[in-house]
Design a protein around this motif. Structure first.
Motif, PDB file in Angstrom:
ATOM      1  N   HIS A 187       0.430   7.294  11.852  1.00  0.00           N
ATOM      2  CA  HIS A 187      -0.759   6.514  12.211  1.00  0.00           C
ATOM      3  C   HIS A 187      -1.359   5.851  10.968  1.00  0.00           C
ATOM      4  N   ALA A 188      -1.352   6.561   9.845  1.00  0.00           N
ATOM      5  CA  ALA A 188      -1.887   5.994   8.603  1.00  0.00           C
ATOM      6  C   ALA A 188      -1.011   4.856   8.105  1.00  0.00           C
ATOM      7  N   VAL A 189       0.305   5.025   8.210  1.00  0.00           N
ATOM      8  CA  VAL A 189       1.225   3.970   7.791  1.00  0.00           C
ATOM      9  C   VAL A 189       1.000   2.699   8.604  1.00  0.00           C
ATOM     10  N   VAL A 190       0.931   2.843   9.908  1.00  0.00           N
ATOM     11  CA  VAL A 190       0.751   1.674  10.771  1.00  0.00           C
ATOM     12  C   VAL A 190      -0.612   1.027  10.516  1.00  0.00           C
ATOM     13  N   PHE A 191      -1.632   1.848  10.294  1.00  0.00           N
ATOM     14  CA  PHE A 191      -2.958   1.305   9.967  1.00  0.00           C
ATOM     15  C   PHE A 191      -2.884   0.391   8.739  1.00  0.00           C
ATOM     16  N   LEU A 192      -2.218   0.854   7.684  1.00  0.00           N
ATOM     17  CA  LEU A 192      -2.131   0.037   6.471  1.00  0.00           C
ATOM     18  C   LEU A 192      -1.232  -1.179   6.673  1.00  0.00           C
ATOM     19  N   LEU A 193      -0.177  -1.036   7.439  1.00  0.00           N
ATOM     20  CA  LEU A 193       0.682  -2.187   7.713  1.00  0.00           C
ATOM     21  C   LEU A 193      -0.102  -3.316   8.369  1.00  0.00           C
ATOM     22  N   GLU A 194      -1.036  -2.946   9.236  1.00  0.00           N
ATOM     23  CA  GLU A 194      -1.722  -3.950  10.055  1.00  0.00           C
ATOM     24  C   GLU A 194      -3.106  -4.324   9.544  1.00  0.00           C
ATOM     25  N   SER A 195      -3.555  -3.725   8.452  1.00  0.00           N
ATOM     26  CA  SER A 195      -4.906  -4.015   7.953  1.00  0.00           C
ATOM     27  C   SER A 195      -4.864  -5.214   7.017  1.00  0.00           C
ATOM     28  N   PRO A 196      -5.392  -6.351   7.433  1.00  0.00           N
ATOM     29  CA  PRO A 196      -5.186  -7.594   6.682  1.00  0.00           C
ATOM     30  C   PRO A 196      -5.959  -7.702   5.377  1.00  0.00           C
ATOM     31  N   ASN A 222       0.829  -1.200   0.000  1.00  0.00           N
ATOM     32  CA  ASN A 222       0.000   0.000   0.000  1.00  0.00           C
ATOM     33  C   ASN A 222       0.869   1.258   0.000  1.00  0.00           C
ATOM     34  N   VAL A 223       0.223   2.391  -0.225  1.00  0.00           N
ATOM     35  CA  VAL A 223       0.910   3.683  -0.269  1.00  0.00           C
ATOM     36  C   VAL A 223       0.188   4.669   0.633  1.00  0.00           C
ATOM     37  N   VAL A 224       0.949   5.458   1.366  1.00  0.00           N
ATOM     38  CA  VAL A 224       0.420   6.634   2.060  1.00  0.00           C
ATOM     39  C   VAL A 224       0.930   7.857   1.317  1.00  0.00           C
ATOM     40  N   ALA A 225       0.008   8.756   0.964  1.00  0.00           N
ATOM     41  CA  ALA A 225       0.366   9.959   0.201  1.00  0.00           C
ATOM     42  C   ALA A 225       0.112  11.200   1.053  1.00  0.00           C
ATOM     43  N   PRO A 226       1.132  11.727   1.724  1.00  0.00           N
ATOM     44  CA  PRO A 226       0.940  12.912   2.563  1.00  0.00           C
ATOM     45  C   PRO A 226       0.837  14.192   1.739  1.00  0.00           C
ATOM     46  N   GLY A 227       0.221  15.188   2.362  1.00  0.00           N
ATOM     47  CA  GLY A 227       0.249  16.542   1.824  1.00  0.00           C
ATOM     48  C   GLY A 227       1.385  17.308   2.481  1.00  0.00           C
ATOM     49  N   PHE A 228       1.105  18.541   2.958  1.00  0.00           N
ATOM     50  CA  PHE A 228       2.135  19.340   3.621  1.00  0.00           C
ATOM     51  C   PHE A 228       2.268  18.892   5.081  1.00  0.00           C
ATOM     52  N   HIS A 235      -3.791   0.024  -2.155  1.00  0.00           N
ATOM     53  CA  HIS A 235      -4.531   1.242  -1.835  1.00  0.00           C
ATOM     54  C   HIS A 235      -3.580   2.428  -1.663  1.00  0.00           C
ATOM     55  N   VAL A 236      -4.079   3.613  -2.020  1.00  0.00           N
ATOM     56  CA  VAL A 236      -3.350   4.859  -1.777  1.00  0.00           C
ATOM     57  C   VAL A 236      -4.157   5.681  -0.780  1.00  0.00           C
ATOM     58  N   LEU A 237      -3.624   5.849   0.417  1.00  0.00           N
ATOM     59  CA  LEU A 237      -4.304   6.575   1.479  1.00  0.00           C
ATOM     60  C   LEU A 237      -3.725   7.980   1.568  1.00  0.00           C
ATOM     61  N   VAL A 238      -4.553   8.973   1.260  1.00  0.00           N
ATOM     62  CA  VAL A 238      -4.117  10.367   1.273  1.00  0.00           C
ATOM     63  C   VAL A 238      -4.265  10.945   2.682  1.00  0.00           C
ATOM     64  N   VAL A 239      -3.201  11.595   3.152  1.00  0.00           N
ATOM     65  CA  VAL A 239      -3.204  12.228   4.484  1.00  0.00           C
ATOM     66  C   VAL A 239      -2.780  13.675   4.282  1.00  0.00           C
ATOM     67  N   ASP A 240      -3.751  14.555   4.010  1.00  0.00           N
ATOM     68  CA  ASP A 240      -3.393  15.915   3.586  1.00  0.00           C
ATOM     69  C   ASP A 240      -4.267  16.999   4.194  1.00  0.00           C
ATOM     70  N   GLY A 241      -5.082  16.679   5.175  1.00  0.00           N
ATOM     71  CA  GLY A 241      -5.925  17.691   5.794  1.00  0.00           C
ATOM     72  C   GLY A 241      -6.987  18.265   4.876  1.00  0.00           C
ATOM     73  N   GLY A 242      -7.271  17.583   3.762  1.00  0.00           N
ATOM     74  CA  GLY A 242      -8.274  18.059   2.817  1.00  0.00           C
ATOM     75  C   GLY A 242      -7.724  18.891   1.666  1.00  0.00           C
ATOM     76  N   LEU A 243      -6.396  18.948   1.550  1.00  0.00           N
ATOM     77  CA  LEU A 243      -5.781  19.753   0.500  1.00  0.00           C
ATOM     78  C   LEU A 243      -6.223  19.333  -0.888  1.00  0.00           C
ATOM     79  N   GLN A 244      -6.362  18.030  -1.112  1.00  0.00           N
ATOM     80  CA  GLN A 244      -6.700  17.550  -2.454  1.00  0.00           C
ATOM     81  C   GLN A 244      -8.080  18.031  -2.919  1.00  0.00           C
ATOM     82  N   LEU A 245      -8.922  18.441  -1.992  1.00  0.00           N
ATOM     83  CA  LEU A 245     -10.269  18.893  -2.356  1.00  0.00           C
ATOM     84  C   LEU A 245     -10.280  20.343  -2.816  1.00  0.00           C
ATOM     85  N   THR A 246      -9.161  21.036  -2.655  1.00  0.00           N
ATOM     86  CA  THR A 246      -9.144  22.463  -2.973  1.00  0.00           C
ATOM     87  C   THR A 246      -8.177  22.825  -4.097  1.00  0.00           C
ATOM     88  N   ILE A 247      -7.391  21.862  -4.571  1.00  0.00           N
ATOM     89  CA  ILE A 247      -6.432  22.164  -5.633  1.00  0.00           C
ATOM     90  C   ILE A 247      -6.697  21.292  -6.860  1.00  0.00           C
TER      91      ILE A 247
END
Length: 236
Positions: free
Chosen positions: A210-219, A173-179, A224-236
């Motif tokens: 927390h997102a990384v560990v969640f994906l590591l442990e989710s069987p 899986n992938v975690v995709a952070p924002g700022f 999946h690509v989990l975005v962690v950006d505080g909602g940035l992707q919804l405004t740009i």
């Protein structure tokens, strides 16, 4: 099965926060960085039986040797986090070839080589991999065309690898952070960017961890690509 996790880029930023969370959860950790002394300092802060290793992720022989040493001292690696990353911001017309190559080596070739090495251990016992990308990998950004290419490539690589290894009970899986507040963003003037972040602030390394560990442990999550950006992707 022992919980042994290799965290590349585990000496600082997001990787360090991931290591701290996983140490609290009882994992045995290999903290990997280019500089061994820096890795040792980070591993020492965690307490317990965690070890430090140095590795040039762009060199396959070095990566393979590092995994062999991990197995020797910690046991087979069944969890892998690729959090090492660099950026060299520049408009493409001004970009230096050596800066382009260094980003490709660290951000894309490195995770490919570490995943390849990890497969040899995980193929017998299953495992979980999380690669740390960026929303720039699919949104793009002025002055970050090369960085964007490496992170976009990491997403494509990870999703394809997930298809290749699922039958062996290996998840990718992938975690995709924002700022996020890290060394990579410390030069930015935060107030210029937060107007586009719905939650009104930069994230912290722990938010991503927390997102990384969640994906590591989710069987039942892979590819999946989990975005962690505080909602940035919804405004740009």
């Amino acid at each position: 099965m022992d919980k042994v996790c290799a965290v590349f880029g585990g000496s600082r930023g997001i990787g360090r926060a991931v290591a701290q969370l996983m140490a609290q959860k009882g994992y045995r950790l290999a903290i990997v960085a280019r500089n061994l002394e820096v890795a040792k300092a980070a591993a020492g802060e965690l307490g317990g039986n965690h070890l430090a290793f140095s590795c040039d992720v762009a060199k396959e022989e070095d990566v393979q040797h590092t995994f062999e040493e991990m197995e020797k001292h910690l046991g087979p690696v069944n969890f892998l986090v690729n959090a090492a990353g660099i950026n060299r911001d520049s408009l493409l017309v001004r970009a230096k070839a050596e800066d382009m190559i260094s980003q490709l080596h660290t951000n894309l070739l490195g995770p490919m080589l570490t995943c390849k090495a990890a497969m040899k251990m995980m193929i017998q016992q299953g495992g979980s991999i999380v690669n740390v990308g960026s929303i720039i990998g699919f949104k793009g950004n002025v002055g970050q065309s090369v960085y964007s290419a490496t992170k976009g490539g990491l997403i494509g690589f990870s999703r394809s690898l997930a298809k290749e290894v699922a039958r062996k009970k290996i998840r990718v899986n992938v975690v995709a952070p924002g700022f996020i507040h890290t060394d990579m963003t410390k030069h930015l003037k935060e107030e210029q960017f937060t107007k586009n972040i719905l939650l009104g602030r930069f994230g912290e390394a722990l938010d991503v961890a927390h997102a990384v560990v969640f994906l590591l442990e989710s069987p039942y999550i892979t590819g999946h690509v989990l975005v962690v950006d505080g909602g940035l992707q919804l405004t740009i």
